[in-house]
Design a protein around this motif. Structure first.
Motif, PDB file in Angstrom:
ATOM      1  N   UNK A 102      44.337  42.086  31.936  1.00 60.64           N
ATOM      2  CA  UNK A 102      44.774  41.340  30.764  1.00 60.64           C
ATOM      3  C   UNK A 102      43.591  40.965  29.876  1.00 60.64           C
ATOM      4  N   UNK A 103      43.909  40.505  28.682  1.00 61.95           N
ATOM      5  CA  UNK A 103      42.880  40.195  27.697  1.00 61.95           C
ATOM      6  C   UNK A 103      42.051  38.976  28.074  1.00 61.95           C
ATOM      7  N   UNK A 104      42.491  38.229  29.048  1.00 61.95           N
ATOM      8  CA  UNK A 104      41.697  37.108  29.556  1.00 61.95           C
ATOM      9  C   UNK A 104      40.654  37.571  30.562  1.00 61.95           C
ATOM     10  N   UNK A 105      40.685  38.864  30.910  1.00 63.73           N
ATOM     11  CA  UNK A 105      39.679  39.443  31.787  1.00 63.73           C
ATOM     12  C   UNK A 105      40.086  39.564  33.241  1.00 63.73           C
ATOM     13  N   UNK A 106      41.309  39.257  33.587  1.00 58.68           N
ATOM     14  CA  UNK A 106      41.737  39.286  34.983  1.00 58.68           C
ATOM     15  C   UNK A 106      42.249  40.674  35.358  1.00 58.68           C
ATOM     16  N   UNK A 107      41.785  41.179  36.486  1.00 61.88           N
ATOM     17  CA  UNK A 107      42.209  42.460  37.032  1.00 61.88           C
ATOM     18  C   UNK A 107      42.991  42.206  38.312  1.00 61.88           C
ATOM     19  N   UNK A 108      44.213  42.750  38.399  1.00 64.14           N
ATOM     20  CA  UNK A 108      45.073  42.568  39.564  1.00 64.14           C
ATOM     21  C   UNK A 108      45.498  43.946  40.048  1.00 64.14           C
ATOM     22  N   UNK A 109      45.387  44.181  41.367  1.00 63.39           N
ATOM     23  CA  UNK A 109      45.814  45.445  41.959  1.00 63.39           C
ATOM     24  C   UNK A 109      46.768  45.175  43.117  1.00 63.39           C
ATOM     25  N   UNK A 110      47.615  46.167  43.413  1.00 62.88           N
ATOM     26  CA  UNK A 110      48.580  46.040  44.505  1.00 62.88           C
ATOM     27  C   UNK A 110      48.764  47.399  45.161  1.00 62.88           C
TER      28      UNK A 110
END
Length: 144
Positions: free
Chosen positions: A88-96
């Motif tokens: 996201x544009x806030x810089x958070x990377x999420x993986x699953x």
């Protein structure tokens, strides 16, 4: 379009309106929600017979003049394994990582990395879902 009306208060509680276009290789939508405060636009494109997909979502809080952009993708590796990621544009990377062991048993491993919080250890979650029926699933989640 959706506008629930409460007879007791004689008011509309929300106002949601949107349009969606669906084709075999893409979906797109624009939605105005939360009494016209949130504008939401999304687009998903499917590749390789729906085994690989990418998506983008842009939302705008009209009252706060704040934009959020989320891009992500899904890769269905086989009938049992799926990998998903979003940034996201806030810089958070999420993986699953989602892997079915048996028809109603799966293991999930997810991670979350926030580059603005480099002083903290990234979040990694492990989950095991066991389901005898769809109505009463049982799941266990470990976090570190």
């Amino acid at each position: 379009m959706e506008t629930p009306y409460n007879l007791a208060s004689k008011r509309f509680h929300e106002f949601n309106a949107g349009i969606r276009v669906t084709k075999p290789n893409f979906d797109g939508s624009i939605t105005l929600t939360n009494k016209g405060i949130l504008l939401w636009a999304s687009y998903a494109h499917y590749f390789d017979h729906e085994k690989v997909a990418e998506a983008a979502v842009v939302s705008r809080m009209l009252s706060e003049k704040e934009n959020v952009l989320v891009v992500g993708g899904t890769w269905i590796m086989d009938d049992k394994t799926t990998v998903k990621a979003r940034f996201d544009s806030r810089g958070k990377l999420v993986t699953l990582l989602h892997h079915k062991i048996k028809p109603k048993t799966c293991i999930k491993i997810s991670s979350e990395f926030d580059p603005k919080a480099l002083d903290r250890i990234p979040i990694i979650r492990y989950g095991l879902s066991l389901s005898k029926s769809e109505r009463f699933p049982f799941s266990v989640v470990w976090s570190s």
